[in-house]
Design an enzyme around this catalytic site. Structure first.
Site, PDB file in Angstrom:
ATOM      1  N   ASN A  11       5.755  -1.218 -35.495  1.00  0.00           N
ATOM      2  CA  ASN A  11       4.622  -0.291 -35.560  1.00  0.00           C
ATOM      3  C   ASN A  11       3.818  -0.600 -36.812  1.00  0.00           C
ATOM      4  OD1 ASN A  11       5.572   1.234 -37.858  1.00  0.00           O
ATOM      5  ND2 ASN A  11       6.871   2.457 -36.511  1.00  0.00           N
ATOM      6  N   CYS A  12       2.594  -0.112 -36.856  1.00  0.00           N
ATOM      7  CA  CYS A  12       1.734  -0.272 -38.027  1.00  0.00           C
ATOM      8  C   CYS A  12       0.842   0.959 -38.123  1.00  0.00           C
ATOM      9  CB  CYS A  12       0.911  -1.550 -37.949  1.00  0.00           C
ATOM     10  SG  CYS A  12      -0.308  -1.598 -36.628  1.00  0.00           S
TER      11      CYS A  12
END
Length: 482
Positions: A11-12
């Site tokens: 994820n970011c």
């Protein structure tokens, strides 16, 4: 010999570029080593390819490449597993060595400890990480709201009526007005959602509702009797305050009779009571005054200073291509949208396209300056770069950091200054180069020339700087050989 099994989660903060690029990189690298791999992405579209309990149970190792952390509940899935956790940007940079000595890198995750090893603080903690979690939550509201407002505006420009509802006079609203009002709601809830997600990144789910309500209150001048709402400053102050308050509140032990209701009843109620009153009497008025002072300052600074500011913001956006410096500048421009200040986000619409597009064009003009792998990635970098995802430029910068980053920063600064000079405004996130066609960037006739100038300069600087760098490296290698 049994095939090694890997599961991973990526994820970011924005949930757009790094999330999927790293997922693809991990998958391809693992398969090249003969491993069985399953990757779950937690992006802007939600969780995709969610890991099943069977996949997790059978996995030899778990890789968590995170940019915005994970909730305690989400991490609990990996209890007892050998886990490698690292920042998502590091996973992309070190993908070639990620699986080397993986057993030494991994730590057994225990639910009670909630620590996965030495890299935990680098991923989970940090104010910028929490702020970007807030941005991640607010993005869908701004994107949806911005597009609805743009559609409503286009409908009016094409001659449709813009009639407001007037129940007293029995006047029914026009379709264009309804569409615009729905879009306005996206911006109305943008800031409360931002505050709520900041708080949840710190204190988990019990912090969400109190932070949302308190931030909504702080942005309601009619309720507070203030001149303006608290804006993004209120979201930051309340999001962080509520988050940390809940984080430490959760450490209280009330005994098994009350512990079960602590998270969903006691904590939300007490937190809302405390911060609701604090917001009404103190935080709301103070944040509103602070926000008004900031807006007044931004409106009254001379054009020459704005141009210098545009140069600095442009340099920051181009510096680390999705890293903390880029995110700080991006957050500044994005957060001002709710206050109807659009010129700083206009710089984002210009500069963030440039590094990947320029790298791709430079590959095609001077292919000898780039490796076969870089040339093969050029079409993808061009297409993805056009949609305002700067991350495809990262591999080019890693291969030759000095010339590539210098070229990006210098051209980004110039483009940022030009964006301010021509008063380019971007009212919401969109799809990059097509934003003017959607009515999200004004004036469109200034946007494309500024982007073209910035892009040309970026390409020229890349070829110029990298040619000199390659000659220097060749000379150094020749001296070593001699």
């Amino acid at each position: 010999m049994a095939v090694k099994k890997i599961v991973a989660v990526t994820n970011c903060p924005a949930g757009i570029a790094h999330t999927y690029m790293v997922a693809e990189a991990i998958s391809e690298k693992a398969k090249s080593l003969g491993y069985e791999v399953h990757v779950e992405t937690q992006g802007a579209s939600g969780v995709e390819d969610r890991l099943t309990p069977e996949q997790i149970k059978e996995a030899d190792y778990v890789i968590l490449a995170l940019g915005k952390g994970m909730t305690d509940e989400d991490k609990a899935r990996f209890n007892g597993k050998k886990v490698v956790e690292l920042p998502v940007s590091d996973a992309l940079k070190h993908i070639e060595t990620l699986f080397d000595d993986i057993d030494d890198k991994a730590h057994v995750f225990e639910t009670s400890g909630l620590k996965l090893g030495a890299d935990q603080a680098a991923v989970k903690e940090g104010v910028m990480s929490y702020l970007m979690a807030g941005v991640s939550g607010a993005l869908p509201f701004v994107i949806g709201g911005g597009l609805m407002l743009a559609i409503g505006s286009l409908m009016v420009q094409f001659g449709m009526a813009n009639t407001a509802l007037d129940a007293a006079k029995d006047i029914q609203p026009s379709l264009a007005w309804v569409v615009s009002q729905i879009g306005t709601l996206g911006f109305t809830f943008m800031i409360p959602i931002m505050g709520a997600y900041i708080a949840m990144a710190i204190g988990d789910k019990p912090a969400f509702a109190p932070a949302f309500i308190a931030t909504y209150l702080a942005n309601s001048p009619d309720l507070l009797g203030t001149e303006t709402g608290a804006g993004f400053l209120g979201a930051i102050i309340l999001g962080l305050s509520v988050g940390y308050f809940v984080k430490y509140f959760k450490k209280i032990r009330l005994g098994k009779n009350f512990q079960s209701v602590l998270g969903y009843l006691i904590i939300p109620f007490v937190t809302l009571l405390v911060f609701g009153l604090l917001t009404y009497y103190l935080i709301g008025p103070f944040s509103g005054w602070l926000m008004q002072a900031l807006l007044t300052f931004l409106q009254n600074i001379p054009t020459s200073m704005k141009v210098i500011g545009g140069f600095v913001v442009g340099c920051m956006l181009a510096f680390d291509m999705g890293g903390p410096v880029n995110k700080a500048a991006w957050f500044f421009g994005f957060s001002l949208l709710s206050s109807h200040v659009y010129i700083w986000y206009g710089i984002v619409g210009v500069v963030t396209l440039m590094p990947p597009m320029a790298a791709a064009i430079a590959c095609w003009i001077r292919p000898k300056l780039f490796t076969q792998q870089e040339r093969a990635a050029a079409p993808s970098a061009m297409v993805v770069g056009m949609t305002v995802a700067t991350e495809p430029a990262i591999p080019y910068a890693l291969a030759a950091p000095v010339p590539m980053i210098a070229a990006n920063v210098l051209s980004g600064g110039i483009a940022g200054a030009l964006s301010i000079l021509f008063n380019i405004e971007r009212t919401a996130p969109g799809i990059g180069i097509f934003d003017p066609l959607l009515g999200l960037i004004h004036p469109w006739y200034a946007y494309y020339p500024v982007l073209a100038v910035g892009l040309i300069l970026n390409v020229v600087f890349i070829i110029w700087f990298k040619s000199a760098w390659v000659k220097h490296e060749e000379k150094k290698q020749a001296q070593k050989a001699a």
